[in-house]
Write a protein that holds these residues in place. Structure first.
Motif, PDB file in Angstrom:
ATOM      1  N   TRP A  17       0.997  -1.199   0.092  1.00 35.13           N
ATOM      2  CA  TRP A  17       0.087   0.071  -0.070  1.00 35.13           C
ATOM      3  C   TRP A  17       0.921   1.235   0.106  1.00 35.13           C
ATOM      4  CZ3 TRP A  17      -4.514   1.413  -1.027  1.00 35.13           C
ATOM      5  CH2 TRP A  17      -5.014   2.994  -0.547  1.00 35.13           C
ATOM      6  N   VAL A  18       1.828   1.410   0.792  1.00 35.46           N
ATOM      7  CA  VAL A  18       2.897   2.449   0.824  1.00 35.46           C
ATOM      8  C   VAL A  18       3.332   2.631  -0.472  1.00 35.46           C
ATOM      9  CG1 VAL A  18       4.999   3.121   1.633  1.00 35.46           C
ATOM     10  CG2 VAL A  18       3.476   2.215   3.447  1.00 35.46           C
ATOM     11  N   ALA A  19       4.018   1.495  -1.331  1.00 35.10           N
ATOM     12  CA  ALA A  19       4.333   1.587  -2.600  1.00 35.10           C
ATOM     13  C   ALA A  19       3.532   2.101  -3.591  1.00 35.10           C
ATOM     14  CB  ALA A  19       4.849   0.167  -2.971  1.00 35.10           C
ATOM     15  N   MET A  20       2.217   1.663  -3.318  1.00 38.01           N
ATOM     16  CA  MET A  20       1.049   2.121  -4.304  1.00 38.01           C
ATOM     17  C   MET A  20       1.043   4.042  -4.182  1.00 38.01           C
ATOM     18  SD  MET A  20      -1.597  -0.672  -3.781  1.00 38.01           S
ATOM     19  CE  MET A  20      -3.076  -0.011  -4.380  1.00 38.01           C
ATOM     20  N   VAL A  21       0.978   4.206  -3.005  1.00 39.20           N
ATOM     21  CA  VAL A  21       0.755   5.428  -2.440  1.00 39.20           C
ATOM     22  C   VAL A  21       1.898   6.168  -3.333  1.00 39.20           C
ATOM     23  CG1 VAL A  21       0.289   7.385  -0.785  1.00 39.20           C
ATOM     24  CG2 VAL A  21      -0.851   5.131  -0.850  1.00 39.20           C
ATOM     25  N   GLU A  80      -2.844  16.213   2.465  1.00 40.41           N
ATOM     26  CA  GLU A  80      -2.327  16.940   3.460  1.00 40.41           C
ATOM     27  C   GLU A  80      -0.945  17.330   3.513  1.00 40.41           C
ATOM     28  OE1 GLU A  80      -3.745  15.290   7.160  1.00 40.41           O
ATOM     29  OE2 GLU A  80      -5.487  15.761   6.994  1.00 40.41           O
ATOM     30  N   VAL A  81      -0.321  16.162   3.099  1.00 41.07           N
ATOM     31  CA  VAL A  81       1.459  16.218   3.279  1.00 41.07           C
ATOM     32  C   VAL A  81       1.990  15.425   2.158  1.00 41.07           C
ATOM     33  CG1 VAL A  81       1.797  16.495   5.767  1.00 41.07           C
ATOM     34  CG2 VAL A  81       1.143  14.296   5.049  1.00 41.07           C
ATOM     35  N   PRO A  82       1.864  15.969   1.000  1.00 38.33           N
ATOM     36  CA  PRO A  82       2.420  15.239  -0.350  1.00 38.33           C
ATOM     37  C   PRO A  82       4.050  14.920  -0.127  1.00 38.33           C
ATOM     38  CG  PRO A  82       1.509  17.369  -0.798  1.00 38.33           C
ATOM     39  CD  PRO A  82       1.549  17.446   0.505  1.00 38.33           C
ATOM     40  N   PHE A  83       3.884  13.639  -0.665  1.00 39.59           N
ATOM     41  CA  PHE A  83       5.200  12.802  -0.581  1.00 39.59           C
ATOM     42  C   PHE A  83       5.595  12.309   0.648  1.00 39.59           C
ATOM     43  CE2 PHE A  83       5.863  15.533  -4.352  1.00 39.59           C
ATOM     44  CZ  PHE A  83       5.878  14.486  -5.367  1.00 39.59           C
ATOM     45  N   TYR A  84       4.670  12.423   1.688  1.00 35.73           N
ATOM     46  CA  TYR A  84       5.175  12.045   3.031  1.00 35.73           C
ATOM     47  C   TYR A  84       4.199  10.608   2.973  1.00 35.73           C
ATOM     48  CZ  TYR A  84       4.737  10.996   7.914  1.00 35.73           C
ATOM     49  OH  TYR A  84       4.737  10.491   9.310  1.00 35.73           O
ATOM     50  N   TYR A  85       4.892   9.563   2.683  1.00 33.15           N
ATOM     51  CA  TYR A  85       4.258   8.238   2.906  1.00 33.15           C
ATOM     52  C   TYR A  85       5.364   6.897   2.911  1.00 33.15           C
ATOM     53  CZ  TYR A  85       0.379   5.349   3.998  1.00 33.15           C
ATOM     54  OH  TYR A  85      -0.705   4.494   4.587  1.00 33.15           O
ATOM     55  N   GLN A  98      -4.864   5.644 -13.932  1.00 29.10           N
ATOM     56  CA  GLN A  98      -3.377   5.562 -13.545  1.00 29.10           C
ATOM     57  C   GLN A  98      -3.469   4.582 -12.209  1.00 29.10           C
ATOM     58  OE1 GLN A  98      -0.676   5.529 -14.869  1.00 29.10           O
ATOM     59  NE2 GLN A  98       0.544   5.067 -13.109  1.00 29.10           N
ATOM     60  N   TRP A  99      -4.570   5.141 -11.274  1.00 26.49           N
ATOM     61  CA  TRP A  99      -4.791   4.322 -10.008  1.00 26.49           C
ATOM     62  C   TRP A  99      -5.057   3.055 -10.298  1.00 26.49           C
ATOM     63  CZ3 TRP A  99      -3.298   4.356  -5.387  1.00 26.49           C
ATOM     64  CH2 TRP A  99      -3.602   3.572  -4.361  1.00 26.49           C
ATOM     65  N   ILE A 100      -5.892   2.609 -11.335  1.00 26.32           N
ATOM     66  CA  ILE A 100      -6.251   1.284 -11.495  1.00 26.32           C
ATOM     67  C   ILE A 100      -5.108   0.430 -12.013  1.00 26.32           C
ATOM     68  CG2 ILE A 100      -7.382  -0.277 -13.019  1.00 26.32           C
ATOM     69  CD1 ILE A 100      -9.161   1.166 -10.915  1.00 26.32           C
ATOM     70  N   HIS A 106       3.852  10.470  -7.071  1.00 31.42           N
ATOM     71  CA  HIS A 106       4.812  10.907  -7.952  1.00 31.42           C
ATOM     72  C   HIS A 106       4.247  10.803  -9.295  1.00 31.42           C
ATOM     73  CE1 HIS A 106       9.056  10.630  -6.156  1.00 31.42           C
ATOM     74  NE2 HIS A 106       8.399   9.798  -5.382  1.00 31.42           N
ATOM     75  N   TRP A 107       3.527  10.231  -9.887  1.00 31.89           N
ATOM     76  CA  TRP A 107       2.602  10.222 -11.134  1.00 31.89           C
ATOM     77  C   TRP A 107       1.846  11.593 -10.966  1.00 31.89           C
ATOM     78  CZ3 TRP A 107      -2.325  10.944 -12.760  1.00 31.89           C
ATOM     79  CH2 TRP A 107      -2.342  10.740 -14.145  1.00 31.89           C
ATOM     80  N   LEU A 108       1.204  11.907  -9.932  1.00 26.04           N
ATOM     81  CA  LEU A 108       0.449  13.050  -9.981  1.00 26.04           C
ATOM     82  C   LEU A 108       1.018  14.203 -10.196  1.00 26.04           C
ATOM     83  CD1 LEU A 108      -1.646  12.439  -6.783  1.00 26.04           C
ATOM     84  CD2 LEU A 108      -2.582  12.466  -9.188  1.00 26.04           C
ATOM     85  N   TYR A 109       2.318  14.380  -9.674  1.00 20.13           N
ATOM     86  CA  TYR A 109       3.067  15.821  -9.846  1.00 20.13           C
ATOM     87  C   TYR A 109       3.901  15.839 -10.986  1.00 20.13           C
ATOM     88  CZ  TYR A 109       1.459  16.865  -5.255  1.00 20.13           C
ATOM     89  OH  TYR A 109       0.583  17.430  -4.040  1.00 20.13           O
ATOM     90  N   GLU A 110       4.332  14.464 -11.460  1.00 22.05           N
ATOM     91  CA  GLU A 110       4.991  14.511 -12.723  1.00 22.05           C
ATOM     92  C   GLU A 110       4.023  14.711 -13.936  1.00 22.05           C
ATOM     93  OE1 GLU A 110       6.623  10.633 -12.731  1.00 22.05           O
ATOM     94  OE2 GLU A 110       8.293  11.252 -11.048  1.00 22.05           O
ATOM     95  N   ASN A 111       2.805  14.632 -13.682  1.00 24.02           N
ATOM     96  CA  ASN A 111       1.852  14.866 -14.663  1.00 24.02           C
ATOM     97  C   ASN A 111       0.747  15.665 -14.465  1.00 24.02           C
ATOM     98  OD1 ASN A 111       2.450  12.723 -17.018  1.00 24.02           O
ATOM     99  ND2 ASN A 111       2.722  11.833 -14.868  1.00 24.02           N
ATOM    100  N   LYS A 112       1.109  17.096 -14.080  1.00 27.87           N
ATOM    101  CA  LYS A 112       0.205  17.729 -13.507  1.00 27.87           C
ATOM    102  C   LYS A 112      -0.915  18.370 -14.171  1.00 27.87           C
ATOM    103  CE  LYS A 112       3.318  21.847 -14.782  1.00 27.87           C
ATOM    104  NZ  LYS A 112       2.259  22.763 -15.266  1.00 27.87           N
ATOM    105  N   ASP A 113      -1.009  18.154 -15.401  1.00 22.70           N
ATOM    106  CA  ASP A 113      -2.178  18.532 -16.407  1.00 22.70           C
ATOM    107  C   ASP A 113      -3.103  17.149 -16.564  1.00 22.70           C
ATOM    108  OD1 ASP A 113      -1.121  21.192 -16.557  1.00 22.70           O
ATOM    109  OD2 ASP A 113       0.122  20.718 -17.929  1.00 22.70           O
ATOM    110  N   HIS A 114      -2.960  16.436 -15.800  1.00 28.97           N
ATOM    111  CA  HIS A 114      -3.649  15.146 -16.222  1.00 28.97           C
ATOM    112  C   HIS A 114      -5.027  15.399 -16.129  1.00 28.97           C
ATOM    113  CE1 HIS A 114      -3.123  14.791 -11.778  1.00 28.97           C
ATOM    114  NE2 HIS A 114      -4.039  14.501 -11.996  1.00 28.97           N
TER     115      HIS A 114
END
Length: 284
Positions: free
Chosen positions: A147-151, A206-211, A172-174, A156-164
């Motif tokens: 789960w940690v790996a998934m999150v 709440e805390v991006p990249f903290y997981y 992507q989540w699926i 990373h994908w969210l912020y690397e593809n900010k215009d998604h």
């Protein structure tokens, strides 16, 4: 003692502090060694702090969350680990030394969860219930890692593809769930819920990249627990001394002080996961 204090709150409820103030004196990292859990980490019910933050947290968790027994035992012990860590570092001269990175802070709390399992008999009168609680805890340990790996991958994908788009995010989540999943869950009829199931992890908001730190600390906690199973006093002495370092050493040095490795290689992850599976086989 964290474990007995948790048991007091569990058995008497959220109003126990007012009714029995004498039992809400908590021994944190001080001198008592009369119970046998450890000479410094959470022993006894005297010589501590009246209405301490720790006991407030225990009651708060039970009252607010109203979760099943295993989960709020876990919550109390987990937060108690953070409390012990804070008391060890409270008198350090530099404030920066008191604020440990998450890889270290969560090591304190997650290790406490696993170490404390050896003493969960104070919560359960029935041996089968105790065994079930321990099995659930270990299942949770193993399921935490993917789960940690998934999150982390998703963030990373969210912020690397900010215009998604919304659709791209759902897809992507699926894709990630299919990569890390076991195909044990049949989502037929619940596809809408599946594609947004990442939202249950509030850290993403709440805390991006903290997981990812939870995964690192979980591996460390498994290693601490393995050491404890082999030699309790030696393992706890190492763990105790590591917590007292605060952030005066590097993350790797603190892990070494705790008697474990700061290592995320496939071979080491497999080694620790195999140990947990072996412990599950013993219980099951």
């Amino acid at each position: 003692m964290i474990i007995e204090d948790t048991a007091v709150v569990y058995r008497r409820g959220n109003n126990a502090e007012e009714a029995h103030p004498e039992e809400y004196k908590v021994t944190l990292p001080f001198e008592s060694k009369d119970w046998g859990f450890h000479k410094n980490i959470g022993i006894g019910m005297s010589g501590g702090l009246d209405s301490s933050l720790l006991l407030w947290m225990l009651a708060h968790h039970i009252d607010e969350n109203e979760l099943d027994v295993t989960i709020y035992i876990w919550s109390c012990i987990h937060e108690g680990g953070h409390a012990v860590h804070s008391f060890y570092t409270k008198d350090m001269d530099l404030a920066a030394f008191k604020s440990t990175p998450s890889e270290v802070a969560e090591l304190a709390s997650m290790s406490m969860e696993l170490i404390s399992m050896e003493h969960w008999n104070v919560f359960f009168d029935n041996e089968e219930d105790l065994k079930r609680a321990r099995i659930e805890q270990l299942h949770g340990v193993l399921s935490t890692l993917p789960w940690v790996a998934m999150v982390d991958e998703f963030q990373h994908w969210l912020y690397e593809n900010k215009d998604h788009s919304h659709l791209e995010r759902h897809n992507q989540w699926i894709k990630i769930t299919e990569r890390y999943g076991t195909n044990c869950i049949d989502w037929t009829g619940y596809e809408e819920q599946q594609k947004t199931s990442w939202q249950r992890q509030r850290h993403i908001y709440e805390v991006p990249f903290y997981y990812i730190e939870y995964g690192m600390a979980q591996l460390g906690a498994i290693a601490v627990w393995r050491n404890y199973k082999l030699s309790p006093e030696r393992a706890l002495d190492a763990f105790d001394s590591a917590l007292q370092l605060g952030y005066t050493k590097t993350i790797g040095e603190i892990y070494v002080q705790a008697g474990i490795q700061f290592d995320f290689s496939p071979s080491y992850v497999k080694e620790l996961a195999t140990f947990v599976k072996q412990q599950l086989l013993i219980l099951e």
